[in-house]
Write a protein that holds these residues in place. Structure first.
Motif, PDB file in Angstrom:
ATOM      1  N   LEU A 128     -12.892   4.275   3.941  1.00  0.00           N
ATOM      2  CA  LEU A 128     -11.996   4.516   2.804  1.00  0.00           C
ATOM      3  C   LEU A 128     -12.508   3.715   1.617  1.00  0.00           C
ATOM      4  O   LEU A 128     -12.929   2.565   1.774  1.00  0.00           O
ATOM      5  N   ASP A 129     -12.441   4.312   0.441  1.00  0.00           N
ATOM      6  CA  ASP A 129     -12.864   3.640  -0.785  1.00  0.00           C
ATOM      7  C   ASP A 129     -11.633   3.162  -1.536  1.00  0.00           C
ATOM      8  O   ASP A 129     -10.816   3.986  -1.969  1.00  0.00           O
ATOM      9  N   ILE A 131      -9.624   7.584  -6.569  1.00  0.00           N
ATOM     10  CA  ILE A 131      -8.451   7.939  -7.376  1.00  0.00           C
ATOM     11  C   ILE A 131      -7.712   9.101  -6.725  1.00  0.00           C
ATOM     12  O   ILE A 131      -8.320  10.112  -6.352  1.00  0.00           O
ATOM     13  N   VAL A 132      -6.402   8.951  -6.605  1.00  0.00           N
ATOM     14  CA  VAL A 132      -5.561   9.990  -6.001  1.00  0.00           C
ATOM     15  C   VAL A 132      -4.459  10.359  -6.975  1.00  0.00           C
ATOM     16  O   VAL A 132      -3.816   9.493  -7.580  1.00  0.00           O
ATOM     17  N   PRO A 176      -0.692   9.103 -13.983  1.00  0.00           N
ATOM     18  CA  PRO A 176      -0.499  10.186 -13.015  1.00  0.00           C
ATOM     19  C   PRO A 176      -1.378  10.046 -11.782  1.00  0.00           C
ATOM     20  O   PRO A 176      -1.222  10.787 -10.819  1.00  0.00           O
ATOM     21  N   ALA A 177      -2.316   9.085 -11.817  1.00  0.00           N
ATOM     22  CA  ALA A 177      -3.217   8.881 -10.693  1.00  0.00           C
ATOM     23  C   ALA A 177      -3.568   7.400 -10.588  1.00  0.00           C
ATOM     24  O   ALA A 177      -3.639   6.699 -11.600  1.00  0.00           O
ATOM     25  N   LEU A 178      -3.771   6.945  -9.361  1.00  0.00           N
ATOM     26  CA  LEU A 178      -4.108   5.541  -9.108  1.00  0.00           C
ATOM     27  C   LEU A 178      -5.114   5.455  -7.965  1.00  0.00           C
ATOM     28  O   LEU A 178      -5.168   6.343  -7.104  1.00  0.00           O
ATOM     29  N   ILE A 226       1.214   9.094   0.169  1.00  0.00           N
ATOM     30  CA  ILE A 226      -0.175   9.453  -0.127  1.00  0.00           C
ATOM     31  C   ILE A 226      -1.131   8.701   0.787  1.00  0.00           C
ATOM     32  O   ILE A 226      -2.114   9.275   1.288  1.00  0.00           O
ATOM     33  N   LEU A 227      -0.871   7.427   1.027  1.00  0.00           N
ATOM     34  CA  LEU A 227      -1.718   6.673   1.950  1.00  0.00           C
ATOM     35  C   LEU A 227      -1.658   7.280   3.353  1.00  0.00           C
ATOM     36  O   LEU A 227      -2.691   7.413   4.031  1.00  0.00           O
TER      37      LEU A 227
END
Length: 302
Positions: free
Chosen positions: A93-94, A98-99, A119-121, A141-142
């Motif tokens: 995992l990086d 960005i997700v 809107p993304a992190l 999300i994780l």
């Protein structure tokens, strides 16, 4: 001064009519206030579970129905964070990936990210949000990114037989959804936190990373209310107090696990209370039990 009472096991079953005896470490406080509060909650129909162990010698300080699997709500994020940290460490995992927030279904009942402009992190920031605020979108999300099956395998590899992450966070939990986000026992959760601070979860690097994330937790309203720590800056206490924790909250569910270490002793603890959330008074009685445990843990550690 009289002789301290002989320690006994604190046990209580849901809606049982028997009383809860006590167990406390010899030579320490007997946790009578916590026990009394849990007795009163259990007599009122709540289900309670507690487990406290001394970090120095693995002595059981306080126990009660610690083997019973109960809902733990957002406390289930801890195994997820362990899997995320292991992925970062292994390079699978990086943390800078960005997700998009829109990549998962919105959760509007709680959380911090829904109020942010971004809107993304990156995944690393989502881990911080999940640990510090329990943000449900970040958690979802994780969980989506690492895979539910990998979290379950990680839980199994950690030897947790009665703990499980069942589902993501949802605004509405329907009949086809799992009844809870996560379940666990106080014995396993306290043991997990003990292993984290002793660098025994996966390896030292993963244990350190997860402990660092959890040290940022902002929810100090339950057990931690008695520590006097700043909820936004408590990872370097000038009085030498080491504290990490994670809480879980749902309708009629309050759960917390953590580690508290002071000049005299250190403990790993977990407590879960499931109650009928019929009024604010019902809720506050549950919260009071957590705060009493925090007060007596502080007296034990100091």
């Amino acid at each position: 001064m009289g002789t301290p009472p002989e320690p006994a096991m604190l046990r209580r079953s849901l809606r049982s009519t028997r009383r809860l005896p006590r167990r406390a470490a010899i030579g320490r406080r007997t946790f009578t206030s916590t026990t009394r509060a849990l007795e009163q909650l259990a007599d009122a129909g709540a289900q309670v579970s507690v487990y406290v162990t001394d970090l120095d010698n693995d002595t059981e300080v306080l126990t009660g129905d610690d083997h019973v699997t109960m809902p733990i709500a957002g406390l289930g994020v801890v195994p997820l964070l362990i899997e995320v940290a292991a992925g970062f460490e292994a390079g699978t995992l990086d943390p800078l990936e960005i997700v998009e927030r829109s990549s998962t279904e919105a959760v509007t009942t709680s959380g911090m990210w829904r109020h942010l402009w971004a809107p993304a992190l990156p995944l690393g920031d989502l881990a911080v949000l999940a640990a510090s605020t329990g943000d449900p979108i970040a958690v979802n999300i994780l969980l989506q990114r690492v895979g539910h099956h990998r979290v379950l395998r990680r839980i199994e590899s950690l030897g947790l037989r009665r703990t499980a992450v069942l589902d993501r966070f949802r605004d509405v939990r329907g009949p086809d959804d799992a009844p809870h986000v996560a379940v666990g026992t106080t014995r396993e959760l306290a043991g997990l936190f003990s292993a984290l601070v002793n660098s025994k979860v996966v390896d030292a690097a993963v244990s350190s990373q997860v402990s660092e994330w959890l040290s940022l937790n902002h929810d100090l309203t339950l057990v931690a209310a008695s520590t006097g720590l700043d909820p936004f800056a408590h990872d370097h206490d000038p009085h030498g107090l080491l504290f990490i924790n994670k809480t879980g909250r749902d309708r009629g569910v309050r759960a917390e696990a953590g580690v508290l270490a002071g000049p005299r002793a250190g403990v790993a603890y977990a407590m879960i209370v499931c109650f009928d959330d019929l009024s604010i008074a019902h809720r506050l009685r549950a919260h009071d039990a957590f705060r009493l445990l925090g007060l007596e843990l502080m007296e034990y550690a100091h």
